[in-house]
Design a protein around this motif. Sequence first.
Motif, short mmCIF file in Angstrom:
data_model
loop_
_atom_site.label_atom_id
_atom_site.label_comp_id
_atom_site.label_asym_id
_atom_site.label_seq_id
_atom_site.Cartn_x
_atom_site.Cartn_y
_atom_site.Cartn_z
N MET A 104 -2.81 0.24 20.47
CA MET A 104 -1.71 1.22 20.97
C MET A 104 -1.12 0.95 22.23
SD MET A 104 -1.53 3.29 18.60
CE MET A 104 -0.99 4.79 18.67
N THR A 140 0.89 -1.30 0.06
CA THR A 140 -0.08 0.08 0.09
C THR A 140 0.87 1.05 -0.10
OG1 THR A 140 -0.37 0.54 2.35
CG2 THR A 140 -1.62 -1.34 1.49
N ARG A 175 -10.62 1.53 5.28
CA ARG A 175 -9.72 2.46 4.70
C ARG A 175 -9.68 1.96 3.36
NH1 ARG A 175 -4.02 3.87 3.19
NH2 ARG A 175 -2.95 1.82 3.52
N ARG A 194 -0.47 -12.12 16.65
CA ARG A 194 -0.98 -10.87 17.02
C ARG A 194 -2.02 -11.08 18.07
NH1 ARG A 194 -2.24 -5.77 13.91
NH2 ARG A 194 -4.26 -4.95 14.52
N ALA A 223 -6.70 -6.33 6.95
CA ALA A 223 -5.19 -6.33 6.69
C ALA A 223 -4.50 -5.54 7.62
CB ALA A 223 -4.55 -5.87 5.16
N PRO A 224 -3.77 -6.16 8.55
CA PRO A 224 -2.78 -5.43 9.40
C PRO A 224 -1.66 -5.26 8.54
CG PRO A 224 -2.61 -7.82 10.05
CD PRO A 224 -3.86 -7.47 8.79
N VAL A 280 2.46 1.09 4.21
CA VAL A 280 3.11 -0.21 4.50
C VAL A 280 2.70 -1.29 3.94
CG1 VAL A 280 4.05 0.87 6.76
CG2 VAL A 280 2.13 -0.90 6.78
N TYR A 281 3.29 -2.47 3.71
CA TYR A 281 2.81 -3.88 3.25
C TYR A 281 1.63 -4.22 4.22
CZ TYR A 281 5.80 -4.30 -1.00
OH TYR A 281 6.26 -4.01 -2.08
N SER A 311 -8.18 2.07 20.69
CA SER A 311 -7.44 1.59 19.84
C SER A 311 -6.40 0.72 20.33
CB SER A 311 -6.68 2.54 18.99
OG SER A 311 -6.47 2.06 17.68
N THR A 359 -17.25 -1.57 16.66
CA THR A 359 -16.88 -0.57 15.73
C THR A 359 -15.84 -1.48 14.73
OG1 THR A 359 -14.95 0.07 16.84
CG2 THR A 359 -16.87 1.79 16.91
N VAL A 360 -15.77 -0.86 13.51
CA VAL A 360 -14.99 -1.36 12.46
C VAL A 360 -13.89 -0.15 11.91
CG1 VAL A 360 -16.65 -1.57 10.37
CG2 VAL A 360 -14.61 -2.91 10.57
N ALA A 361 -12.88 -0.48 11.64
CA ALA A 361 -11.87 0.41 11.03
C ALA A 361 -11.78 0.12 9.51
CB ALA A 361 -10.46 0.21 11.69
N LEU A 412 -14.96 -5.46 19.35
CA LEU A 412 -15.47 -4.32 19.63
C LEU A 412 -16.69 -4.12 18.69
CD1 LEU A 412 -12.21 -2.12 19.07
CD2 LEU A 412 -13.45 -2.44 21.55
N ILE A 417 -7.83 -3.59 10.20
CA ILE A 417 -8.39 -2.63 9.28
C ILE A 417 -8.81 -3.39 8.35
CG2 ILE A 417 -7.75 -0.54 7.85
CD1 ILE A 417 -5.61 0.20 9.67
O1 TXA Z 1 -1.51 2.10 6.87
C1 TXA Z 1 -1.88 1.14 7.74
O2 TXA Z 1 -3.08 1.25 8.56
C2 TXA Z 1 -1.60 -0.35 7.44
C3 TXA Z 1 -2.02 -1.01 5.81
C4 TXA Z 1 -1.58 -2.15 5.71
O3 TXA Z 1 -3.20 -0.23 5.61
N1 TXA Z 1 -2.29 -1.19 8.30
C5 TXA Z 1 -2.02 -1.24 9.66
O4 TXA Z 1 -2.67 -2.18 10.20
O5 TXA Z 1 -1.16 -0.29 10.16
P1 TXA Z 1 -2.35 -2.64 11.83
O6 TXA Z 1 -3.13 -3.66 12.39
O7 TXA Z 1 -0.83 -2.65 11.92
O8 TXA Z 1 -2.91 -1.47 12.72
C6 TXA Z 1 -4.43 -1.02 12.75
C7 TXA Z 1 -4.50 0.00 14.11
C8 TXA Z 1 -4.30 -0.79 15.15
O9 TXA Z 1 -3.66 -0.05 16.31
C9 TXA Z 1 -5.66 -1.14 15.72
O10 TXA Z 1 -5.71 -1.36 17.13
C10 TXA Z 1 -6.30 -0.05 15.16
O11 TXA Z 1 -5.82 0.14 13.91
N2 TXA Z 1 -8.01 -0.43 14.83
C11 TXA Z 1 -8.24 -1.42 14.23
N3 TXA Z 1 -9.84 -1.38 14.29
C12 TXA Z 1 -10.06 -0.71 15.10
C13 TXA Z 1 -11.28 -0.41 15.76
N4 TXA Z 1 -12.39 -0.98 15.44
N5 TXA Z 1 -11.23 0.55 16.84
C14 TXA Z 1 -10.21 1.16 17.12
N6 TXA Z 1 -8.88 1.07 16.51
C15 TXA Z 1 -8.93 0.06 15.63
#
Ligand code: TXA
Length: 332
Positions: free
Chosen positions: A223, A31, A119, A56, A139-140, A34-35, A220, A115-117, A113, A63
Amino acid sequence: MGADNVRPVTEDTIRNASRILRAGGLVAFPTETVYGLGANARDREAVLSIFRTKGRPADNPLIVHVASLSAARSLSSRWPALAERLARRFWPGPLTIVVEAAEDIPAEVRGGLDTVAVRWPAHPVAEALIQAADVPVAAPSANRSGRPSPTTAEAVSIDLGDAVGVILDGGPCDIGVESTVVDVSGLRPVLLRPGGLAREAIEEVVGSLEAPAPGGPARSPGMKYRHYAPSVPVALVRGDASDVPPLIRARSDPASTGVLACTQVVAALPDYVTVDLGSTVEMAASRLFSGLRQLDASGVALIVAVWSKTDTGGLGLAVLNRLEKAASEVWG
Ligand code: TXA
Ligand code: MG
């Protein structure tokens, strides 16, 4: 590298990767940030294999990546006006928007949760893959949990190797730090994670962003975990180009210390193993994770990362946030 699942990007390799996603497999893809390590977000088993592969914690949600506004809206039970404004202004791009989740989003994706993240990434390979798979892609970042995020296919391969169906090699990522995460599921927008889209740019559209409530439940969940850390200790130094080099000399041995810093500081420490973060916050963001990985692999016993007290605007906030999470001690 040992694994032979890294593929150049072609129409064929993208089509094949989309089939792997539809069949419940894992695909690592580039992306602009990052990958990512992707799976079909609607396939519970596939999502669980992301958590296993990365190591994990299950309460750290993923996300979900889409390639259209309508796909984003369909993941939520309530798509607020703020989400619409942000999406129209910044998507595709390095912004993740947290909204109330539609009921059919697997709890595994949401880390339990409600909610959903979501992007929509601005990368031709990511967009083509999501479109070809025709499913939302959870994808994390494609690193082992706790390690620096990967900004090249090689870094993904080193961390995950054969555990992934295929790694699409789209070259180095442009931005280098993950997306900015903003929660618009409540009354006021909350900045959950600084990232590749500057806070100032978002605030021009939605007004001031709140900080997550201190002491409250982790908004989140990601964090709260140690992150971005190489296998050797990282010391963070906050200071500028004139006072930092003597401080580093007083506290470390050049023979076994790696330094990650702006060009000016690196120039004053020629006897150290160094990574030059450049002269702008954008350069620093794009070199940060590969620099941490490079110093880690160089055999030093300690990494000293330097960030100036004043560089907290734009992407500087994201770089500082990653360094603070990677560091086990702060000097000065
Ligand atoms: O740039 C990015 O965001 C990359 C690329 C691959 O898209 N993805 C990424 O995913 O960094 P990850 O899983 O490494 O980080 C996702 C962050 C985490 O801190 C997670 O806790 C938060 O987003 N997150 C995901 N869903 C959430 C939610 N429903 N509520 C609050 N925080 C959330
Ligand atoms: Mg990550």
